[in-house]
Enzyme design. Structure first.
Site, short mmCIF file in Angstrom:
data_model
loop_
_atom_site.label_atom_id
_atom_site.label_comp_id
_atom_site.label_asym_id
_atom_site.label_seq_id
_atom_site.Cartn_x
_atom_site.Cartn_y
_atom_site.Cartn_z
N GLU A 195 0.69 -1.01 0.19
CA GLU A 195 0.01 0.06 0.11
C GLU A 195 0.88 1.37 -0.09
O GLU A 195 1.46 1.29 0.99
CB GLU A 195 -0.70 0.15 1.17
CG GLU A 195 -1.73 1.24 1.50
CD GLU A 195 -2.27 1.37 2.70
OE1 GLU A 195 -2.55 2.55 3.29
OE2 GLU A 195 -2.66 0.28 3.33
N LYS A 244 -11.26 -0.70 7.41
CA LYS A 244 -9.99 -0.42 8.34
C LYS A 244 -10.30 0.27 9.65
O LYS A 244 -10.91 1.40 9.62
CB LYS A 244 -9.21 0.47 7.48
CG LYS A 244 -7.75 0.67 8.16
CD LYS A 244 -7.13 1.73 7.24
CE LYS A 244 -6.22 2.54 7.99
NZ LYS A 244 -5.30 3.25 6.91
#
Length: 218
Positions: free
Chosen positions: A43, A131
């Protein structure tokens, strides 16, 4: 990879390395190191200088690595990242417009949330993963376990406070995957161009997740 395949890889691997680096070269080193360590996911946060260009370059040169974009705060940034080749998007908080844009674009979205209400809004908007950030500040693994009670089918990705000591407890609590930043992408190792340290940490995190998952099997 299509959306379903991207989601499956994230859940199968169980670790999303969060790259915050001071330069494109450091970001590339981190991506290569975690890949060699067995984690084919990275990421790239928007805090990396030239982050969109980094995503484009990694998408072109590292076909075996799932490249995503992190710290995506709005739909316009999401659009730029998708055009650069990002295969998943991650936000630190809930921006419904961004989540809907990702859903319409058929790109995996890991929407940031903290409260049950935010979690519900994220899922209604089309988030694939939620998340939970900053997870350590609100109870860590115990908070993930508490959320899994009313939301057993929501794939939760705790981020913040995930390290080698806590990884197994997060998995045991029901986390679908773990977002891991500086505990994996070590800043000193990046500065020294020490890819071996990051590679070794990647292997240790994989072992922690794999071991915890084996304990969960009946």
């Amino acid at each position: 990879m299509n959306k379903a395949e991207v989601s499956k890889r994230i859940q199968d691997v169980g670790i999303v390395p969060v790259v915050r680096a001071n330069s494109p070269a450091e970001a590339a080193l981190a991506a290569e190191a975690v890949s060699r360590g067995g984690i084919p996911i990275v990421e790239i946060t928007m805090t990396v200088p030239g982050a969109v260009d980094v995503i484009a370059e990694l998408s072109r040169t590292m076909a075996n690595v799932l490249v995503g974009a992190g710290t995506v705060l709005n739909a316009e940034t999401a659009r730029r990242c998708i055009e650069a080749g990002a295969q998943f998007l991650v936000s630190p908080g809930l921006d419904v417009e961004t989540v809907r844009f990702a859903a319409e674009s058929q790109v995996v979205m890991m929407a940031g949330a903290l409260t049950p209400g935010e979690l519900m809004a994220a899922r209604r908007a089309g988030a694939d993963f939620v998340k939970i950030f900053p997870c350590a500040n609100v109870g860590g693994a115990a908070y993930i376990k508490a959320l899994k009670g009313p939301f057993p089918d929501v794939p939760l990705v705790p981020t913040g406070g995930v390290n080698l000591d806590t990884a197994a407890s997060f998995i045991a609590a029901g986390a679908a995957a773990l977002g891991v930043g500086g505990e994996l992408i070590d800043k000193n190792a990046l500065r020294k161009k020490d890819s071996a340290t990051i590679e070794g940490l990647a292997r240790r995190f994989l072992e922690a997740v794999g071991g915890a998952r084996k304990q969960l099997k009946p």
